[in-house]
Design a protein around this motif. Structure first.
Motif, mmCIF file in Angstrom:
data_model
loop_
_atom_site.group_PDB
_atom_site.id
_atom_site.type_symbol
_atom_site.label_atom_id
_atom_site.label_comp_id
_atom_site.label_asym_id
_atom_site.label_seq_id
_atom_site.Cartn_x
_atom_site.Cartn_y
_atom_site.Cartn_z
ATOM 1 N N LEU A 1 0.814 -1.220 0.000
ATOM 2 C CA LEU A 1 0.000 0.000 0.000
ATOM 3 C C LEU A 1 0.844 1.264 0.000
ATOM 4 O O LEU A 1 0.464 2.279 -0.587
ATOM 5 N N ALA A 2 1.986 1.220 0.675
ATOM 6 C CA ALA A 2 2.851 2.398 0.722
ATOM 7 C C ALA A 2 3.440 2.701 -0.651
ATOM 8 O O ALA A 2 3.820 3.842 -0.932
ATOM 9 N N GLU A 3 3.486 1.705 -1.509
ATOM 10 C CA GLU A 3 4.026 1.909 -2.858
ATOM 11 C C GLU A 3 3.148 2.845 -3.688
ATOM 12 O O GLU A 3 3.606 3.444 -4.652
ATOM 13 N N ARG A 4 1.888 2.973 -3.305
ATOM 14 C CA ARG A 4 1.004 3.916 -4.000
ATOM 15 C C ARG A 4 1.387 5.365 -3.682
ATOM 16 O O ARG A 4 1.119 6.270 -4.464
ATOM 17 N N TYR A 5 1.998 5.571 -2.524
ATOM 18 C CA TYR A 5 2.386 6.919 -2.113
ATOM 19 C C TYR A 5 3.828 7.225 -2.474
ATOM 20 O O TYR A 5 4.170 8.370 -2.745
ATOM 21 N N ILE A 6 4.672 6.215 -2.431
ATOM 22 C CA ILE A 6 6.098 6.405 -2.706
ATOM 23 C C ILE A 6 6.436 5.570 -3.944
ATOM 24 O O ILE A 6 6.696 4.377 -3.856
ATOM 25 N N LYS B 1 2.088 11.510 3.640
ATOM 26 C CA LYS B 1 0.979 12.396 3.985
ATOM 27 C C LYS B 1 0.221 12.866 2.748
ATOM 28 O O LYS B 1 -0.925 13.283 2.853
ATOM 29 N N GLY B 2 0.848 12.819 1.611
ATOM 30 C CA GLY B 2 0.229 13.321 0.385
ATOM 31 C C GLY B 2 -0.821 12.363 -0.183
ATOM 32 O O GLY B 2 -1.205 11.367 0.426
ATOM 33 N N GLU B 3 -1.261 12.699 -1.355
ATOM 34 C CA GLU B 3 -2.264 11.884 -2.054
ATOM 35 C C GLU B 3 -1.577 10.699 -2.729
ATOM 36 O O GLU B 3 -0.445 10.828 -3.218
ATOM 37 N N PRO B 4 -2.269 9.565 -2.787
ATOM 38 C CA PRO B 4 -1.668 8.415 -3.494
ATOM 39 C C PRO B 4 -1.585 8.672 -4.997
ATOM 40 O O PRO B 4 -2.418 9.384 -5.563
ATOM 41 N N GLU B 5 -0.557 8.130 -5.583
ATOM 42 C CA GLU B 5 -0.356 8.285 -7.022
ATOM 43 C C GLU B 5 -1.332 7.383 -7.778
ATOM 44 O O GLU B 5 -1.640 6.282 -7.333
ATOM 45 N N ASP B 6 -1.827 7.875 -8.886
ATOM 46 C CA ASP B 6 -2.670 7.032 -9.738
ATOM 47 C C ASP B 6 -1.803 5.982 -10.386
ATOM 48 O O ASP B 6 -0.731 6.280 -10.919
ATOM 49 N N ARG B 7 -2.281 4.755 -10.322
ATOM 50 C CA ARG B 7 -1.531 3.649 -10.918
ATOM 51 C C ARG B 7 -2.377 3.024 -11.991
ATOM 52 O O ARG B 7 -3.592 2.949 -11.895
#
Length: 176
Positions: free
Chosen positions: A33-38, A75-81
Motif C-alpha cells: 500500500l505504501a508503494e502507491r504513495y512512494i 501524507k500526500g495523495e496516493p499516485e494514480d496507478r
C-alpha cells in the motif's frame, strides 16, 4: 518476508530503509500500500538527494532527511496507478468471447451449408459403407495372417504321443 518477521504490520503500509554502511548503499523498500504513495521515481529522487551525505559517511543526516521526505510523501495523495490486472482480465474475456463467437458461426455455417446439398448424404453413407467393408476385409486378413504363421502354428501337424509311451510316468501316477 522481513516485514513479516519483524512484525512491522500486516496492513501493507510500512516502509523499510536498508542501510549498508560498508558499501555506502541505501535502499528504500515500501510495502504494497505504501508503494502507491512512494513510487519508484520518488524513491530515486530521495536517494539522489541524500547520495552526497551517504558518500561522505554522514548517515545521521541522510537518515533524518530520508525519514522526513518519506513522511511528507506518505501524507500526500496516493499516485494514480495503471491497473494492469483489470486490463488483462478485460482483454482475456474479450478474446474468449470473440473466439466463442467465431466457433459458433463456423459450426452454424457448416450445418447450414451441409444441409443444402441433398446428394451429399448418400455419398457420405456410401463412403462409410465402403470404409466399413474395407476394415472388415483387412481385419480378417490380419487375423488370418496371425493364425497361419509358419513360425508359430496354432495347429500341430503331428498328434501328441500317447500317455503310455511316456517313460517317466509310473503305473501309480494319476494324470489330471
Amino acid at each position: 518476508t522481513l516485514e513479516g518477521r519483524w512484525a512491522l504490520g500486516d496492513c501493507g503500509n510500512s516502509v523499510i530503509v536498508f542501510v549498508w554502511r560498508h558499501y555506502k548503499k541505501m535502499i528504500i523498500w515500501p510495502a504494497r500500500l505504501a508503494e502507491r504513495y512512494i513510487t519508484m521515481d520518488e524513491r530515486k529522487n530521495i536517494l539522489s538527494r541524500v547520495n552526497d551525505l551517504v558518500q561522505n559517511d554522514r548517515w545521521s543526516e541522510a537518515l533524518t532527511q530520508v525519514t522526513h521526505e518519506l513522511h511528507e510523501e506518505l501524507k500526500g495523495e496516493p499516485e494514480d496507478r495503471f491497473d494492469t490486472g483489470t486490463l488483462t482480465l478485460i482483454v482475456a474475456v474479450g478474446f474468449a468471447f470473440l473466439l466463442t463467437l467465431l466457433i459458433t458461426c463456423c459450426v452454424c455455417a457448416f450445418r447450414c451449408c451441409g444441409n443444402l446439398a441433398e446428394d451429399n448424404s448418400s455419398k457420405s453413407t456410401s463412403r462409410v459403407e465402403s470404409f466399413r467393408t474395407e476394415v472388415f476385409r483387412r481385419g480378417s486378413a490380419i487375423r488370418r495372417s496371425i493364425s497361419r504363421s509358419p513360425k508359430f502354428p496354432i495347429r500341430n501337424a503331428s498328434p501328441a504321443p500317447p500317455l503310455s509311451s511316456l517313460s517317466f510316468l509310473n503305473d501309480d501316477t494319476t494324470m489330471v
